[in-house]
Structures are given as C-alpha cells and as structure tokens.
Write a protein that holds these residues in place. Structure first.
Motif, PDB file in Angstrom:
ATOM      1  N   LEU A   1       5.259  13.887   2.890  1.00 19.36           N
ATOM      2  CA  LEU A   1       4.257  13.063   2.223  1.00 19.36           C
ATOM      3  C   LEU A   1       4.991  12.390   1.076  1.00 19.36           C
ATOM      4  N   ASN A   2       5.184  11.096   1.151  1.00 18.05           N
ATOM      5  CA  ASN A   2       5.882  10.474   0.033  1.00 18.05           C
ATOM      6  C   ASN A   2       4.891   9.809  -0.915  1.00 18.05           C
ATOM      7  N   VAL A   3       5.395   9.291  -2.006  1.00 19.71           N
ATOM      8  CA  VAL A   3       4.526   8.758  -3.051  1.00 19.71           C
ATOM      9  C   VAL A   3       3.690   7.599  -2.511  1.00 19.71           C
ATOM     10  N   GLU A   4       4.317   6.758  -1.722  1.00 17.18           N
ATOM     11  CA  GLU A   4       3.612   5.609  -1.150  1.00 17.18           C
ATOM     12  C   GLU A   4       2.427   6.081  -0.280  1.00 17.18           C
ATOM     13  N   ASP A   5       2.663   7.143   0.495  1.00 16.82           N
ATOM     14  CA  ASP A   5       1.569   7.691   1.315  1.00 16.82           C
ATOM     15  C   ASP A   5       0.402   8.126   0.434  1.00 16.82           C
ATOM     16  N   MET A   6       0.716   8.776  -0.681  1.00 13.86           N
ATOM     17  CA  MET A   6      -0.365   9.261  -1.553  1.00 13.86           C
ATOM     18  C   MET A   6      -1.209   8.095  -2.045  1.00 13.86           C
ATOM     19  N   TRP A   7      -0.523   7.026  -2.437  1.00 12.55           N
ATOM     20  CA  TRP A   7      -1.275   5.851  -2.910  1.00 12.55           C
ATOM     21  C   TRP A   7      -2.130   5.280  -1.783  1.00 12.55           C
TER      22      TRP A   7
END
Ligand SMILES: *[C@@H]1O[C@H](CO)[C@@H](O)[C@H](O)[C@H]1NC(C)=O
Ligand SMILES: *[C@@H]1O[C@H](CO)[C@@H](O)[C@H](O)[C@H]1NC(C)=O
Ligand SMILES: *[C@@H]1O[C@H](CO)[C@@H](O)[C@H](O)[C@H]1NC(C)=O
Ligand SMILES: *[C@@H]1O[C@H](CO)[C@@H](O)[C@H](O)[C@H]1NC(C)=O
Ligand SMILES: *[C@@H]1O[C@H](CO)[C@@H](O)[C@H](O)[C@H]1NC(C)=O
Ligand SMILES: *[C@@H]1O[C@H](CO)[C@@H](O)[C@H](O)[C@H]1NC(C)=O
Ligand SMILES: *[C@@H]1O[C@H](CO)[C@@H](O)[C@H](O)[C@H]1NC(C)=O
Ligand SMILES: *[C@@H]1O[C@H](CO)[C@@H](O)[C@H](O)[C@H]1NC(C)=O
Ligand SMILES: *[C@@H]1O[C@H](CO)[C@@H](O)[C@H](O)[C@H]1NC(C)=O
Length: 587
Positions: free
Chosen positions: A54-60
């Motif tokens: 889960l990368n930061v972009e996915d979280m956004w």
C-alpha cells in the motif's frame, strides 16, 4: 488477482471507517518497514504469503480522493518586505484614566518590563497553513478525511491549499522577521515525516523542515516545534483508532525520535502535543466517523488522555536524553475559571472544572504522576491504573508550564446540583458536573464577561482583566519553580471574513485592543512576581480554522485566499502586539 482482492477488502473497510479487528494485522503487514515511498517495495519476507504494497498514492486515491493544488508548487524565494508595508497604523484611543480592575494608564509604566531574553513570537500549525497536502510523499491525516465528511466542514472548505506555506515559508518567515518577532512556533506534520504514522521516514519532508528551521536561523528567529497539532496520520487512525489505542504511544515516541534526531541540533524548544483537552474531548470524532466500537462513547476522551500522558512523557524522557539543552513541554489550554456567584456550590464547580480540564493533564505531569481525585474516581472504573514506573516517567515531564490562555468564563453548579449530577451518568454535564457561561449572573445584569469574538468562536471573549489572576493561578497551582509560557492567545475579529474592502480588514480594532490589554495584563502579573519565559500570539496570519475553515479569522495578517498568489498583508493588530515589546522589552 488474489492479492488485489485482499487490498480492496482492507481498504474498503478502512474507507468505511469500520472497526478493523482482525484486519488490522493485514494493513500493518502490507506496509513492511522496507517499503520505499515511491511504491517500488522490497517485499518483507515475513509478511503475507501473498504480499502486496500500500503506497502513499494508494492511500490518497482510496481514502481521500482528488485534492486541489496551488498555482505555486515550487519553493518561492523571499522578496524584501517593502518599507511601505512597515508603517504602523495610527494608534487606537485608549482611556488615559484607570476605569476598572487593573486597567493600565497609556503612558509608559516604569514598573513594567519584559526581560531581554523574554521570547515573544507567533504561532501556526502545519495542517492549518501548509497546503500541498499530497506533495513530496505526505500521507493523509484525519483532517484530510474530515474535510470530506459531508456536513462536517463549513462551506466544504478543505486545507488542500490554504496558505500554501509549504512553498511560501521563506516569505512568511521574512515577513515575521521584518517586524522583529523573536520566535516562530510551527508544528511538524507527522504524516509528512512518516506517511503511515510509523515505519518509513520520508526524506523529502525532513529536507523541507530542515529548510524551514534554517530559514528561521538565517533571519535570527528562534524556531519552536510542536510534534502533534491534531493531524493524526490517517493510517494509524484507521488501523487502531489513533489516540484511542495504546499502540500510538510507541508510534509517537518513534516519530519524536526521528524529529529530535534530525532537527534537535538546531531546535531547542519543543512541544509534544497541542491542547490534548481539545483533541481528546473531540473523541469520538464526528458521529464516530473513525470508530473503535469496543470503547464506550463517553470513555473515549479518557482513553485518549491516558495515551497522551504516556506518549508525551516517554517522548519527553527521550528528548531530554537526546538533547540535554532542550526545553520540552506540552501545550495545555483553557480559560480562567471564575465562579458565577459566591455560593459554595459554584466554588466546587470551579474546582471540578479545573480538575477535569487543565488538571486532567497538569496534575499528573506537574504534581503527582497520577490523576487528581475527581478524575481518578471516574476513570478508575474503566482505565487501567498507571504503573509505578509510568507515574515516575509522567511526573516532571515538562520544563515549562505552557498554556494557551485566550479567555475567561464563569462556572457554576448544574441545575440539579453537583451531588445529583454525580449520581446521574445521563446528566449532560457528567462527569465534570460544572456548568459554564459567558455572562455575569442575572444579579449582575447578565452582561458578557467581555467583548465577544466572531460568532464562530463562541468560546472566546476579550477577558484580559482576568489575566493577572489567571497567570498567578497557573503559577501557584502547577508551575512551581518552572516558568510559565503563554503559548497561544489571540482573537477572532467579529465578522472579519465578511469584510470585502482591504483597508477595512487591515484595521482590526477589537483584536488590537485585545493584544494591547493582554500584554499590559501580562506585565502586571510579571511585576507581581509571576515568572513568564515567553508568549506566542495566535496567529501570524489568517488560516484554515478547522471545522470553520476560512469563515473565521485569527490572523494578524490578512491573506487573500481567492488570489492565486495568496498575498499577505499586515493588520493593525500585528503592530499593536509588536509595540508592547518596543516599549517594554529591555534592550
Ligand atoms: C506490525 O508488524 C510488525 C512487523 O511484522 C510487528 O512488529 C508489529 O508488532 C505489528 N504492529 C501491529 C500494530 O500489529
Ligand atoms: C525507488 O526508491 C528506491 C530507494 O530510494 C530506489 O532504489 C529505486 O530506484 C526507486 N525506484 C524508482 C522506480 O524510482
Ligand atoms: C503601573 O504598574 C504597577 C504594577 O503593575 C501598577 O500597580 C500601577 O497601577 C501601574 N500604574 C498605572 C498608572 O497604570
Ligand atoms: C457541500 O457538499 C455537499 C455534498 O456534496 C453539498 O450537498 C452541499 O451543498 C455543499 N455545500 C456547500 C456550501 O457548497
Ligand atoms: C479498541 O480499544 C480497546 C481498548 O483499548 C482495545 O483493546 C482494542 O484493541 C481497540 N481496537 C482496535 C481495533 O484498535
Ligand atoms: C544542544 O547541545 C548539543 C551538544 O552540545 C549541540 O550540538 C546542539 O547544537 C545544541 N542544540 C541547540 C538547539 O542549541
Ligand atoms: C462576592 O462576595 C464579595 C465580598 O465577599 C462581594 O463584594 C461580591 O459582590 C460578591 N459577588 C457576588 C457575585 O455575589
Ligand atoms: C446549564 O446552564 C444553563 C444556563 O443557565 C441552563 O439552561 C442549563 O439547563 C444548565 N445545564 C445543566 C445540565 O444543568
Ligand atoms: C482578493 O482578491 C480578489 C481577486 O483578485 C479581489 O477581487 C478581492 O477584492 C481581494 N480582496 C481584498 C479584500 O483585497
């Protein structure tokens, strides 16, 4: 295919704010410590059999959705502040004769002075000013999500851009320095440093705050850093409930370790958490948006408070070990508490109000290592007691008594009486059982305690006459031989957000008179022996005022939020604040 469906399962649950019992482990393991921020992970071999990242972009994308960007997205160099911007306004008229309690004469009072090393400054907080919410690897915080809960945020405002301080800080610090301000207190965004709240450290964020600190030092401004000003990383809120879970203690301490280690060579003044009374009392967050169903609604603030005491005190201990020359505290808040009448019941209500507000944190930290009797009677029915070692760590874990001291208010017993309230957990005032009011009693004419601020800040009145008594009370009750610091005070000029003409906005008489009288009331207390190390005015410019967005203004500078370049302009009150030091600070 298989791991994709696990991701969507976890994220759907997270996005819906569902309790994550059982799923918590999955999200945690989906972020192995070896994950890199650009998303190309080194897979943690001990994680899932079917690993995923889960990368930061996915979280956004999955938890927040689209965000806005400013028109300026690179760091702006400072331009010299034009001398035409530095001309003070004509002074307001102040009564030349004493009109009431401790009302000062306008001519210089030779009994008053601020010592040379008194640090006077201005304060702001990361989420309220930075904008650039997705820039350079920042993870979302609870406030990025709250801004998108229907009906929560005034006018659907977001802080996606706000003051764009993330790119405009050099100019902002230059404008502070141009008025000879000695200290700038900012907060660090936890989810910039650690996008998931724990685990990988984002070097771009480190570089950013390094430059903020270095820019302060270049301009001769003392940098002061707050680790947490309400912007809990969303990943830890969604996985374990943020401050509701003791898991946060270790995560906070590890975050503090990174901040102290990377910035402590240049930052001497640190605040761990800002106003725990406020952010813990706001658990559960709106309509249990972020849930932990296992903790009853009324108990949630006290779980939060307990974890704050543990996290703060451990971070303090670590900070003193890593930076022996540091000054570390947390920021308390609350107004002066005045009994509405002379009745015994109102005196008891005042004491209960201190106990359940300031005393909730200050009694353990400054007096005993544990809760006061009134709080303990309540929380011992559901919280575990502190261990002896924890009490020792908590006691004394602050070098100054830092208080955000804006105002004053009256307290009185509940209609049913204190005893009946204590016996009735459904009383809306339970468990503190102290009622509050901003007006004098009917016998005293029902007048307001002082001029009201903007209606969107209904808790705030100009009650500067009470400040000397207030500062004495804090010093006598908690600070002992440690100095006090007033780490926030300021005023929301009524209806300022409705004004449309620039000169009207810049002339802010109620805020100016607040700062004028506040500084003189502080001088009275200091002349009577109260030891105060410094003060920080809130705020150095208009910004995103939480759920009220841009509808209420606390700034000593106006910011035109509708212009792409977000120009800043000094208001009269900034000059009023500065003038107290021009007149009274020893050179
Ligand atoms: C998260 O995973 C790490 C590494 O597997 C483990 O040490 C840690 O205890 C886990 N934390 C939680 C909250 O489950
Ligand atoms: C991602 O970051 C790592 C560590 O900084 C680096 O080795 C790798 O080349 C980067 N990958 C991409 C695709 O940029
Ligand atoms: C000057 O300050 C002293 C000490 O606070 C105070 O007692 C006195 O009333 C002040 N004088 C005037 C004229 O305000
Ligand atoms: C805020 O957003 C909600 C949901 O999209 C919408 O119904 C409402 O009209 C918006 N309010 C304002 C003031 O724009
Ligand atoms: C909810 O809080 C309880 C009590 O602190 C704790 O035992 C439980 O693990 C928490 N649940 C989650 C999902 O964090
Ligand atoms: C604190 O002391 C250490 C060691 O003497 C020094 O390196 C550091 O710069 C000092 N920090 C501050 C903020 O003065
Ligand atoms: C409280 O008592 C004092 C003197 O004891 C008196 O001056 C004051 O008016 C009383 N206030 C109220 C609100 O009754
Ligand atoms: C608190 O005071 C207000 C104003 O006097 C009153 O209307 C209200 O009923 C009181 N609340 C309780 C719970 O006693
Ligand atoms: C703010 O900027 C807008 C757009 O340029 C302008 O119309 C407005 O007059 C400005 N407001 C003030 C108070 O200067």
């Amino acid at each position: 295919m298989a791991f994709l469906s696990i991701i969507s399962l976890v994220l759907a649950a997270v996005a819906a704010g569902e309790p994550l019992l059982g799923k918590r482990q999955a999200l945690n393991q989906s972020i192995p410590a070896t994950t890199t921020l650009n998303g190309s992970a080194t897979i943690n071999p001990t994680a899932f059999a079917m690993p995923f990242v889960l990368n930061v972009e996915d979280m956004w994308d999955l938890l927040i959705g689209p965000v806005s960007s400013a028109s300026i997205t690179t760091t702006v160099s400072a331009t010299p502040v034009p001398s035409s911007s530095l001309i003070p306004p004509p002074p307001l008229y102040y009564s030349p004769f004493p009109t009431g309690q401790q009302y000062p004469m306008e001519s210089k009072n030779e009994s008053w002075s601020f010592p040379k090393d008194f640090w006077w400054g201005v304060a702001g907080a990361a989420f309220q000013i930075e904008g650039a919410v997705k820039a350079e690897g920042r993870g979302p915080s609870v406030w990025d999500a709250l801004g998108r809960v229907t009906g929560f945020e005034s006018n659907n405002y977001t802080a996606d851009i706000t003051n764009n301080n993330y790119y405009m800080y050099k100019q902002d610090i230059a404008r502070i320095a141009a008025l000879s301000v000695k200290a700038y207190s900012f907060s660090i965004s936890w989810s910039r440093i650690m996008p998931f709240g724990s685990g990988p450290v984002n070097e771009e964020a480190i570089a950013h705050y390094n430059d903020v600190i270095n820019t302060c030092l270049e301009y001769g401004v003392i940098p002061m850093a707050t680790l947490y000003h309400w912007d809990t990383p969303l990943a830890i809120q969604d996985t374990y409930g943020g401050w509701l879970s003791e898991n946060i203690v270790n995560d906070f301490v590890e975050y503090a370790r990174v901040a102290f280690g990377r910035f402590g060579d240049r930052v001497q003044y640190w605040f761990t958490v800002n106003e725990p009374i406020v952010f813990c009392d706001q658990y559960p967050l709106p309509a249990q948006y972020f849930k932990n169903f296992t903790i009853p609604y009324q108990h949630q603030p006290y779980y939060c408070g307990q974890n704050v005491l543990l996290a703060h005190s451990q971070a303090y201990g670590l900070g003193k070990q890593m930076m022996p020359n540091s000054t570390i505290s947390y920021k308390n808040n609350g107004g002066y508490k005045v009994p509405l009448t002379n009745s015994t019941a109102d005196a008891q209500a005042v004491q209960r109000a201190w106990d359940f507000n300031e005393g909730w944190f200050s009694d353990p930290i400054f007096l005993t290592g544990d809760y006061n009797d009134n709080v303990k009677t309540y929380v011992s029915t559901f919280l575990r007691p502190f261990t002896t070692a924890e009490k020792q760590t908590i006691l004394g874990s602050a070098d100054i008594y830092a208080h955000d001291a804006y105002t004053a208010q009256f307290y009185f017993a509940p209609d049913a009486g204190i005893e009946a309230c204590l016996a009735d957990t459904t009383n809306p005032l339970y468990p503190a059982c102290a009622n509050t009011s901003y007006t004098y009693s009917a016998a005293d004419g029902n007048w307001l305690i002082g001029a009201a601020a903007d209606p969107l800040a209904p808790w705030l009145h100009k009650a500067t006459d009470w400040l000397p008594a207030f500062l004495h009370y804090l010093a006598d009750t908690w600070a002992g031989d440690k100095p006090l610091a007033v780490t926030e005070f300021g005023f929301a000029e009524p209806f300022e957000a409705d004004k449309t003409l620039l000169p009207d906005i810049l002339f802010d008489p109620v805020r100016s008179s607040y700062f004028h009288d506040y500084m003189r009331a502080m001088l009275v207390a200091m002349s009577e022996g109260v030891n105060i190390a410094g003060c920080l005015a809130w705020s150095f410019y208009d910004n995103f005022e939480w759920a009220s967005g841009f509808s209420v203004r606390f700034g000593m500078q106006y910011v035109n939020f509708t212009e792409d370049t977000l120009p800043r302009y000094y208001k009269a009150s900034f000059f009023e604040y500065k003038s107290a030091f021009d007149i009274y600070q020893e050179k």
